[in-house]
Motif scaffolding. Structure first.
Motif, PDB file in Angstrom:
ATOM      1  N   ALA A 152      -7.479   5.795   7.809  1.00 12.04           N
ATOM      2  CA  ALA A 152      -7.725   7.148   8.328  1.00 12.04           C
ATOM      3  C   ALA A 152      -6.642   7.582   9.316  1.00 12.04           C
ATOM      4  CB  ALA A 152      -9.099   7.211   8.981  1.00 12.04           C
ATOM      5  N   ASP A 153      -6.143   6.637  10.098  1.00  9.19           N
ATOM      6  CA  ASP A 153      -5.156   6.955  11.135  1.00  9.19           C
ATOM      7  C   ASP A 153      -3.751   6.499  10.746  1.00  9.19           C
ATOM      8  OD1 ASP A 153      -7.245   7.953  12.684  1.00  9.19           O
ATOM      9  OD2 ASP A 153      -7.578   6.010  13.665  1.00  9.19           O
ATOM     10  N   TYR A 154      -3.500   6.363   9.455  1.00 11.07           N
ATOM     11  CA  TYR A 154      -2.209   5.860   8.985  1.00 11.07           C
ATOM     12  C   TYR A 154      -1.042   6.675   9.551  1.00 11.07           C
ATOM     13  CZ  TYR A 154       1.560   4.373   5.946  1.00 11.07           C
ATOM     14  OH  TYR A 154       2.757   3.889   5.476  1.00 11.07           O
ATOM     15  N   ASP A 155      -1.210   7.982   9.606  1.00 14.01           N
ATOM     16  CA  ASP A 155      -0.141   8.855  10.098  1.00 14.01           C
ATOM     17  C   ASP A 155       0.244   8.503  11.537  1.00 14.01           C
ATOM     18  OD1 ASP A 155       1.726  10.913   9.835  1.00 14.01           O
ATOM     19  OD2 ASP A 155       0.357  12.381  10.702  1.00 14.01           O
ATOM     20  N   ALA A 156      -0.730   8.051  12.329  1.00 15.86           N
ATOM     21  CA  ALA A 156      -0.487   7.728  13.738  1.00 15.86           C
ATOM     22  C   ALA A 156       0.111   6.323  13.926  1.00 15.86           C
ATOM     23  CB  ALA A 156      -1.782   7.839  14.532  1.00 15.86           C
ATOM     24  N   LEU A 157       0.086   5.502  12.882  1.00 17.27           N
ATOM     25  CA  LEU A 157       0.638   4.155  12.971  1.00 17.27           C
ATOM     26  C   LEU A 157       2.145   4.248  13.184  1.00 17.27           C
ATOM     27  CD1 LEU A 157      -0.038   1.094  12.654  1.00 17.27           C
ATOM     28  CD2 LEU A 157       0.575   1.355  10.243  1.00 17.27           C
ATOM     29  N   GLU A 158       2.612   3.684  14.269  1.00 16.01           N
ATOM     30  CA  GLU A 158       4.034   3.772  14.598  1.00 16.01           C
ATOM     31  C   GLU A 158       4.850   2.730  13.866  1.00 16.01           C
ATOM     32  OE1 GLU A 158       5.189   4.421  18.532  1.00 16.01           O
ATOM     33  OE2 GLU A 158       3.465   5.686  18.994  1.00 16.01           O
ATOM     34  N   CYS A 159       6.051   3.111  13.495  1.00 18.20           N
ATOM     35  CA  CYS A 159       6.983   2.165  12.888  1.00 18.20           C
ATOM     36  C   CYS A 159       7.435   1.168  13.950  1.00 18.20           C
ATOM     37  CB  CYS A 159       8.191   2.901  12.319  1.00 18.20           C
ATOM     38  SG  CYS A 159       7.815   3.840  10.848  1.00 18.20           S
ATOM     39  N   ASP A 160       7.848   0.015  13.509  1.00 16.01           N
ATOM     40  CA  ASP A 160       8.345  -1.014  14.415  1.00 16.01           C
ATOM     41  C   ASP A 160       9.777  -0.647  14.801  1.00 16.01           C
ATOM     42  OD1 ASP A 160       9.457  -3.457  15.490  1.00 16.01           O
ATOM     43  OD2 ASP A 160       7.754  -4.498  14.581  1.00 16.01           O
ATOM     44  N   PRO A 161      10.078  -0.544  16.097  1.00 16.12           N
ATOM     45  CA  PRO A 161      11.411  -0.126  16.524  1.00 16.12           C
ATOM     46  C   PRO A 161      12.460  -1.243  16.532  1.00 16.12           C
ATOM     47  CG  PRO A 161      10.024  -0.454  18.438  1.00 16.12           C
ATOM     48  CD  PRO A 161       9.153  -0.684  17.224  1.00 16.12           C
ATOM     49  N   PHE A 162      12.066  -2.469  16.175  1.00 19.91           N
ATOM     50  CA  PHE A 162      12.981  -3.606  16.262  1.00 19.91           C
ATOM     51  C   PHE A 162      14.236  -3.381  15.427  1.00 19.91           C
ATOM     52  CE2 PHE A 162      14.706  -7.694  14.970  1.00 19.91           C
ATOM     53  CZ  PHE A 162      14.821  -8.338  16.197  1.00 19.91           C
ATOM     54  N   THR A 163      15.378  -3.614  16.045  1.00 18.65           N
ATOM     55  CA  THR A 163      16.653  -3.590  15.334  1.00 18.65           C
ATOM     56  C   THR A 163      17.517  -4.734  15.843  1.00 18.65           C
ATOM     57  OG1 THR A 163      17.661  -2.071  16.908  1.00 18.65           O
ATOM     58  CG2 THR A 163      16.690  -1.093  14.930  1.00 18.65           C
ATOM     59  N   GLU A 164      18.384  -5.168  14.986  1.00 19.54           N
ATOM     60  CA  GLU A 164      19.304  -6.260  15.300  1.00 19.54           C
ATOM     61  C   GLU A 164      20.564  -5.999  14.496  1.00 19.54           C
ATOM     62  OE1 GLU A 164      20.966  -9.259  16.868  1.00 19.54           O
ATOM     63  OE2 GLU A 164      18.821  -9.210  17.353  1.00 19.54           O
ATOM     64  N   ARG A 165      21.714  -6.275  15.060  1.00 23.37           N
ATOM     65  CA  ARG A 165      22.972  -6.054  14.340  1.00 23.37           C
ATOM     66  C   ARG A 165      23.071  -6.913  13.088  1.00 23.37           C
ATOM     67  NH1 ARG A 165      27.943  -4.220  17.489  1.00 23.37           N
ATOM     68  NH2 ARG A 165      26.987  -2.924  19.070  1.00 23.37           N
ATOM     69  N   ASN A 166      22.480  -8.085  13.144  1.00 21.14           N
ATOM     70  CA  ASN A 166      22.530  -9.025  12.032  1.00 21.14           C
ATOM     71  C   ASN A 166      21.296  -8.788  11.152  1.00 21.14           C
ATOM     72  OD1 ASN A 166      21.895 -11.436  10.550  1.00 21.14           O
ATOM     73  ND2 ASN A 166      23.419 -12.501  11.780  1.00 21.14           N
TER      74      ASN A 166
END
Length: 167
Positions: free
Chosen positions: A66-80
């Protein structure tokens, strides 16, 4: 301790069913994992029981959809990208809601790369495929529906959020 017949999340296999317990030669929990169309029987050491956890309950599954739209993406990033892939594969071992978050994150990254006329990293598709599989399995168990019905509900939530097209 888990009950026989209970569905749990195995870190490497995803959803498994507890089939029993054995004491010899060392204490083990007997699990059954569904891999594609086949079922695999696993012996898992009781000493590592803390790595297993129950599937999400029905109410939580319904709320996540029901709240899928509110689910935030994971912000993790790494150069590798290899380290990034390792991070996201670890997140998949946690079960829902993380499997759903990883799938949403990978879809967004693929879409963003394509918008910028770039080829998405090949690991995005690998991780997305596994995130989808694990999400569908766990939601099917939580909602007590077939995997096809769970996939349809998750797809509809992603469409409603504008994340993917109707197809």
């Amino acid at each position: 301790m888990f009950s026989i017949g209970e569905h749990i999340i195995h870190p490497g296999q995803g959803v498994c069913t507890v089939m029993g317990y054995e004491d010899a030669p060392s204490p083990m929990i007997v699990l059954e994992a569904k891999s594609g169309h086949a079922k695999t029987r696993l012996m898992y050491p009781m000493s590592q029981l803390d790595r297993l956890h129950p599937c999400i309950p029905r109410e939580e599954a319904e709320a996540l959809i029901a709240d899928y739209d509110a689910l935030e993406c994971d912000p993790f990033t790494e150069r590798n990208s290899s380290l990034e892939e390792t991070y996201f594969k670890h997140q998949l071992k946690l079960g829902a809601p993380e499997t759903l978050r990883v799938a949403k994150t990978m879809r967004r990254r693929i879409r963003d790369a394509e918008k910028n006329a770039k080829k998405p990293s090949s690991y995005y598709m690998r991780v997305l495929k596994e995130a989808r599989r694990r999400s569908i399995e766990e939601f099917a168990v939580a909602l007590d529906v077939s995997e096809e019905d769970a996939e349809s509900r998750l797809h509809a939530a992603a469409v409603a959020a504008g994340e993917i097209s109707e197809n």
